[in-house]
Design an enzyme around this catalytic site. Structure first.
Site, mmCIF file in Angstrom:
data_model
loop_
_atom_site.group_PDB
_atom_site.id
_atom_site.type_symbol
_atom_site.label_atom_id
_atom_site.label_comp_id
_atom_site.label_asym_id
_atom_site.label_seq_id
_atom_site.Cartn_x
_atom_site.Cartn_y
_atom_site.Cartn_z
ATOM 1 N N SER A 147 -44.480 -33.039 16.384
ATOM 2 C CA SER A 147 -45.871 -33.518 16.412
ATOM 3 C C SER A 147 -46.773 -32.508 17.100
ATOM 4 O O SER A 147 -46.318 -31.471 17.590
ATOM 5 C CB SER A 147 -45.936 -34.845 17.170
ATOM 6 O OG SER A 147 -45.658 -34.613 18.540
ATOM 7 N N LYS A 190 -35.445 -44.444 35.836
ATOM 8 C CA LYS A 190 -36.684 -44.588 35.068
ATOM 9 C C LYS A 190 -37.349 -43.229 34.856
ATOM 10 O O LYS A 190 -37.715 -42.865 33.740
ATOM 11 C CB LYS A 190 -37.639 -45.550 35.786
ATOM 12 C CG LYS A 190 -39.000 -45.669 35.148
ATOM 13 C CD LYS A 190 -38.942 -46.229 33.742
ATOM 14 C CE LYS A 190 -40.179 -45.883 32.973
ATOM 15 N NZ LYS A 190 -40.151 -46.326 31.585
ATOM 16 N N GLU A 235 -39.796 -50.642 33.913
ATOM 17 C CA GLU A 235 -40.030 -51.146 32.557
ATOM 18 C C GLU A 235 -39.828 -50.010 31.541
ATOM 19 O O GLU A 235 -40.314 -48.919 31.735
ATOM 20 C CB GLU A 235 -41.466 -51.695 32.461
ATOM 21 C CG GLU A 235 -41.784 -52.332 31.139
ATOM 22 C CD GLU A 235 -40.683 -53.296 30.692
ATOM 23 O OE1 GLU A 235 -40.413 -54.271 31.407
ATOM 24 O OE2 GLU A 235 -40.066 -53.049 29.632
ATOM 25 N N ALA A 277 -42.163 -49.251 25.160
ATOM 26 C CA ALA A 277 -43.062 -48.202 24.677
ATOM 27 C C ALA A 277 -44.275 -48.899 24.078
ATOM 28 O O ALA A 277 -44.157 -49.988 23.497
ATOM 29 C CB ALA A 277 -42.366 -47.341 23.629
ATOM 30 N N ALA A 331 -35.198 -41.199 32.431
ATOM 31 C CA ALA A 331 -35.207 -41.673 31.035
ATOM 32 C C ALA A 331 -36.426 -41.072 30.330
ATOM 33 O O ALA A 331 -36.329 -40.552 29.210
ATOM 34 C CB ALA A 331 -35.251 -43.198 30.974
ATOM 35 N N CYS A 360 -47.233 -41.959 30.501
ATOM 36 C CA CYS A 360 -45.985 -41.878 31.271
ATOM 37 C C CYS A 360 -45.313 -40.498 31.300
ATOM 38 O O CYS A 360 -44.976 -40.010 32.370
ATOM 39 C CB CYS A 360 -44.988 -42.895 30.731
ATOM 40 S SG CYS A 360 -45.529 -44.579 31.023
HETATM 41 P P1 NAD Z 1 -52.642 -49.870 33.789
HETATM 42 O O1 NAD Z 1 -53.591 -48.906 34.373
HETATM 43 O O2 NAD Z 1 -52.778 -50.291 32.366
HETATM 44 O O3 NAD Z 1 -52.655 -51.233 34.660
HETATM 45 C C1 NAD Z 1 -52.601 -51.266 36.038
HETATM 46 C C2 NAD Z 1 -53.485 -52.416 36.517
HETATM 47 O O4 NAD Z 1 -53.312 -52.567 37.931
HETATM 48 C C3 NAD Z 1 -54.981 -52.199 36.300
HETATM 49 O O5 NAD Z 1 -55.515 -53.257 35.516
HETATM 50 C C4 NAD Z 1 -55.574 -52.174 37.725
HETATM 51 O O6 NAD Z 1 -56.862 -52.766 37.810
HETATM 52 C C5 NAD Z 1 -54.549 -52.976 38.487
HETATM 53 N N1 NAD Z 1 -54.541 -52.726 39.937
HETATM 54 C C6 NAD Z 1 -54.525 -51.531 40.584
HETATM 55 N N2 NAD Z 1 -54.470 -51.723 41.917
HETATM 56 C C7 NAD Z 1 -54.453 -53.067 42.130
HETATM 57 C C8 NAD Z 1 -54.395 -53.882 43.285
HETATM 58 N N3 NAD Z 1 -54.329 -53.346 44.503
HETATM 59 N N4 NAD Z 1 -54.409 -55.213 43.123
HETATM 60 C C9 NAD Z 1 -54.469 -55.763 41.899
HETATM 61 N N5 NAD Z 1 -54.512 -55.043 40.754
HETATM 62 C C10 NAD Z 1 -54.509 -53.706 40.865
HETATM 63 O O7 NAD Z 1 -51.187 -49.276 34.045
HETATM 64 P P2 NAD Z 1 -49.858 -49.548 33.180
HETATM 65 O O8 NAD Z 1 -49.852 -48.670 31.973
HETATM 66 O O9 NAD Z 1 -49.670 -50.999 33.034
HETATM 67 O O10 NAD Z 1 -48.762 -48.956 34.163
HETATM 68 C C11 NAD Z 1 -48.372 -49.650 35.326
HETATM 69 C C12 NAD Z 1 -47.102 -49.020 35.855
HETATM 70 O O11 NAD Z 1 -46.048 -49.173 34.881
HETATM 71 C C13 NAD Z 1 -47.186 -47.519 36.112
HETATM 72 O O12 NAD Z 1 -46.412 -47.213 37.239
HETATM 73 C C14 NAD Z 1 -46.564 -46.903 34.873
HETATM 74 O O13 NAD Z 1 -45.996 -45.652 35.131
HETATM 75 C C15 NAD Z 1 -45.492 -47.898 34.533
HETATM 76 N N6 NAD Z 1 -45.098 -47.941 33.126
HETATM 77 C C16 NAD Z 1 -46.037 -47.869 32.148
HETATM 78 C C17 NAD Z 1 -45.635 -47.953 30.804
HETATM 79 C C18 NAD Z 1 -46.650 -47.885 29.697
HETATM 80 O O14 NAD Z 1 -46.234 -47.789 28.556
HETATM 81 N N7 NAD Z 1 -47.932 -47.928 29.967
HETATM 82 C C19 NAD Z 1 -44.298 -48.143 30.480
HETATM 83 C C20 NAD Z 1 -43.371 -48.235 31.515
HETATM 84 C C21 NAD Z 1 -43.778 -48.128 32.834
HETATM 85 C C1 UDX Z 2 -42.620 -43.961 26.797
HETATM 86 C C2 UDX Z 2 -41.143 -44.350 26.725
HETATM 87 O O1 UDX Z 2 -40.708 -44.285 25.366
HETATM 88 C C3 UDX Z 2 -40.943 -45.747 27.267
HETATM 89 O O2 UDX Z 2 -39.555 -46.062 27.292
HETATM 90 C C4 UDX Z 2 -41.502 -45.810 28.680
HETATM 91 O O3 UDX Z 2 -41.362 -47.108 29.198
HETATM 92 C C5 UDX Z 2 -42.959 -45.395 28.694
HETATM 93 O O4 UDX Z 2 -43.093 -44.086 28.121
HETATM 94 P P1 UDX Z 2 -44.783 -44.490 25.346
HETATM 95 O O5 UDX Z 2 -45.359 -43.335 26.063
HETATM 96 O O6 UDX Z 2 -45.524 -45.774 25.322
HETATM 97 O O7 UDX Z 2 -43.334 -44.841 25.937
HETATM 98 O O8 UDX Z 2 -44.509 -44.096 23.803
HETATM 99 P P2 UDX Z 2 -43.406 -43.172 23.106
HETATM 100 O O9 UDX Z 2 -43.017 -43.842 21.854
HETATM 101 O O10 UDX Z 2 -42.332 -42.786 24.016
HETATM 102 O O11 UDX Z 2 -44.245 -41.882 22.694
HETATM 103 C C6 UDX Z 2 -44.725 -40.962 23.659
HETATM 104 C C7 UDX Z 2 -45.380 -39.792 22.964
HETATM 105 O O12 UDX Z 2 -44.398 -38.974 22.308
HETATM 106 C C8 UDX Z 2 -46.379 -40.203 21.882
HETATM 107 O O13 UDX Z 2 -47.499 -39.349 21.932
HETATM 108 C C9 UDX Z 2 -45.605 -40.002 20.601
HETATM 109 O O14 UDX Z 2 -46.430 -39.765 19.494
HETATM 110 C C10 UDX Z 2 -44.762 -38.778 20.964
HETATM 111 N N1 UDX Z 2 -43.544 -38.657 20.155
HETATM 112 C C11 UDX Z 2 -42.558 -39.590 20.278
HETATM 113 C C12 UDX Z 2 -43.392 -37.591 19.294
HETATM 114 O O15 UDX Z 2 -44.259 -36.730 19.189
HETATM 115 N N2 UDX Z 2 -42.233 -37.487 18.566
HETATM 116 C C13 UDX Z 2 -41.228 -38.390 18.658
HETATM 117 O O16 UDX Z 2 -40.211 -38.222 17.976
HETATM 118 C C14 UDX Z 2 -41.403 -39.490 19.533
#
Ligand code: NAD
Ligand code: UDX
Length: 466
Positions: free
Chosen positions: A271, A222, A162, A165, A225, A278
């Site tokens: 910043s 991923k 995914e 952001a 990126a 992530c």
């Molecule tokens: P999160 O902690 O918000 O959510 C994960 C959820 O999974 C929690 O609610 C937890 O209770 C649940 N969980 C854990 N183990 C489980 C199990 N065995 N059965 C059922 N539920 C279970 O995490 P997130 O931010 O959603 O991230 C999830 C994944 O996506 C990570 O690998 C992360 O790196 C990736 N990712 C996150 C972002 C982001 O912006 N947060 C963006 C892209 C990718």
């Molecule tokens: C990031 C990636 O952008 C997204 O594609 C991936 O799926 C998850 O990780 P996220 O961490 O949610 O997303 O936010 P992002 O907008 O990337 O910002 C990450 C951090 O960098 C923040 O603390 C933001 O304030 C900082 N940032 C971003 C800067 O300081 N300067 C910038 O120009 C951009």
């Protein structure tokens, strides 16, 4: 093959919004989002949409449209798995805090648990989709678990990382630059599974934005990126330190660099340092993989992105202490913002936590105002660092619900998150109620510095020589 029933394991920042949008755009598909955390599920089911566990602009509206129609949140994981033809694994993959790879490698225990549960429960063939961010070649580990149960069920494993952001998740999902689907491209069954997933996204995205690759390229893309994005922030932040010494202005430099169409304007905002769940986690994971494979120079190259980010957070905190005559003991310092970026209530790895920790070491008295982060979360963030007792954290950090109250009697204000509302405050009123000289440290370069200086503030900002 046309999918009619999806299960997503993990109702977090990715699982929740992603599945809400799939359900919104594919009304004929039943989407069950399941989680082991009952409170999280209860919050997703709350009648009051302001109580959803995640704050994201536009999310309430999407959930309102689909929830109860074809979008369901539940703790019944087994039922979700049993009914689904396609299962997304969207659980957390944090940095390991123990054992081999501690502090570097991704902890895959939650992903493994999901794979085992799927293997135990499934009685019919399933497509399993890695939505979590995973180290390259994890699909093999999942496959090993699924294929060795011996119940005759066949699994296709896809990687579909995914790219949303936080703060812009719904918009990012609606208008994704690309969707990446990695799978067993060499076999007919593999391609069939990849097409089934492509068809889901094709409900709202143009076909040319849905990229199919082999599974390892997808997993690695991923991680890289995120590494490239974080690298841009560390690059501009490295230059901000040089700007402060040379009277070059970081925003002007960023504009000049970004005007080259090969470089581009985005992600060049200097910043106090990047945060979020992530960037750091994924780069550490990349560094760990490179080191494990004997690629020392490659590992060192990417590690520097993190080293620079830590330097930037520390530099900002040190700048506050130095400006306040090298002592902040007992001085009131107001933080505007605690979230790692605007428009989210997520605080994971937020720069604010580390700046606060550093200032608390110097016995500063910190008062925080953030429009979306709850007080318990701020204390939990600090307590997690284990630098001092929970009692001390509560004594020296105060959470405020009103920005003007938060700034009253303060020696300094530090802007840690770029919330838009900070720009619209009555800064004359804030100035009048602060101790003099009144200092502002703009860690996001969002305020009108000329105006603040005119009011009488002493302003310091990132990559500015004043
Ligand atoms: P999160 O902690 O918000 O959510 C994960 C959820 O999974 C929690 O609610 C937890 O209770 C649940 N969980 C854990 N183990 C489980 C199990 N065995 N059965 C059922 N539920 C279970 O995490 P997130 O931010 O959603 O991230 C999830 C994944 O996506 C990570 O690998 C992360 O790196 C990736 N990712 C996150 C972002 C982001 O912006 N947060 C963006 C892209 C990718
Ligand atoms: C990031 C990636 O952008 C997204 O594609 C991936 O799926 C998850 O990780 P996220 O961490 O949610 O997303 O936010 P992002 O907008 O990337 O910002 C990450 C951090 O960098 C923040 O603390 C933001 O304030 C900082 N940032 C971003 C800067 O300081 N300067 C910038 O120009 C951009």
């Amino acid at each position: 093959m046309s999918i009619k029933n999806i299960c997503c394991i993990g109702a977090g920042y990715v699982g929740g919004p992603t599945m809400a949008v799939i359900a919104q755009k594919c009304p004929e598909i039943k989407v069950n989002v399941v989680d082991i955390n009952p409170q999280r599920i209860a919050d997703w089911n709350d009648e009051n949409l302001d109580k959803l566990p995640i704050f994201e602009p536009g999310l309430k509206e999407v959930v309102a449209e689909a929830r109860g129609r074809n979008l369901f949140f539940s703790t019944d994981i087994e039922k979700g798995i049993r009914e689904a033809e396609m299962i997304f694994i969207s659980v957390n993959t944090p940095t390991k805090t123990y054992g081999k790879g501690k502090g570097m490698a991704a902890d895959l225990k939650f992903v493994e648990l999901c794979a085992r549960q799927i293997a135990e429960v499934a009685t019919e063939d399933k497509i399993v989709v890695e939505k979590s961010t995973l180290p390259v070649r994890t699909a093999q580990a999942i496959k090993d678990i699924l294929d060795n149960v011996g119940n005759g069920v066949k699994f296709q494993i896809l990687s579909n990382p995914e790219f949303l952001a936080e703060g812009t998740a719904v918009n990012d999902l609606h208008h994704a630059d690309r969707v990446l689907i990695g799978g067993d491209i060499a076999t007919a069954e593999g391609r069939k599974a990849m097409d089934a997933l492509s068809d889901i996204y094709a409900h709202w995205l143009p076909k040319e934005r849905i990229l199919q690759t082999n599974v390892w390229s997808s997993e690695l893309s991923k991680l890289t990126a995120n590494a490239f994005l974080a690298q841009r922030v560390s690059s501009i932040n490295a230059l901000s330190a040089l700007c402060e010494k040379t009277e070059a202005d970081i925003d002007e430099v960023a504009r000049a660099i970004g005007s080259d169409s090969r470089i581009g304007q985005k992600f060049l905002k200097s910043s106090v340092g990047f945060g979020g769940s992530c960037f750091q986690k994924d780069i550490l994971n990349l560094v760990y993989i490179c080191r494990s494979l004997g690629l020392q120079e490659v590992a060192d190259y990417w590690e520097q992105v993190i080293i620079l980010n830590d330097y930037q957070k520390r530099r900002f905190a040190d700048g506050i202490i130095a400006t306040l005559n090298n002592t902040i003991s007992g001085k009131k310092i107001t933080f505007f913002g605690w979230a790692f970026k605007k428009d989210t209530n997520d605080t994971r790895e937020s720069a604010a936590i580390y700046v606060a920790d550093h200032l608390l070491d110097d016995q500063g008295s910190i008062h925080v105002y953030d429009p979306k982060v709850r007080p318990q979360q701020m204390y939990a963030d600090l307590n997690y660092l284990n630098t001092r007792s929970e009692k001390e954290n509560e004594e020296f950090l105060t959470v405020c619900t009103d920005p003007y109250e938060a700034a009253k009697g303060a020696h300094a204000i530090a802007v840690l998150t770029e919330w838009d509302e900070f720009k619209t405050y009555d800064w004359q009123r804030i100035y009048n109620n602060m101790l003099k000289p009144a200092h502002i440290f703009d860690g996001r370069n969002i305020l009108d510095h000329k105006e603040l200086i005119k009011i009488g503030f002493k302003v310091r900002a990132i990559g500015k020589a004043y």
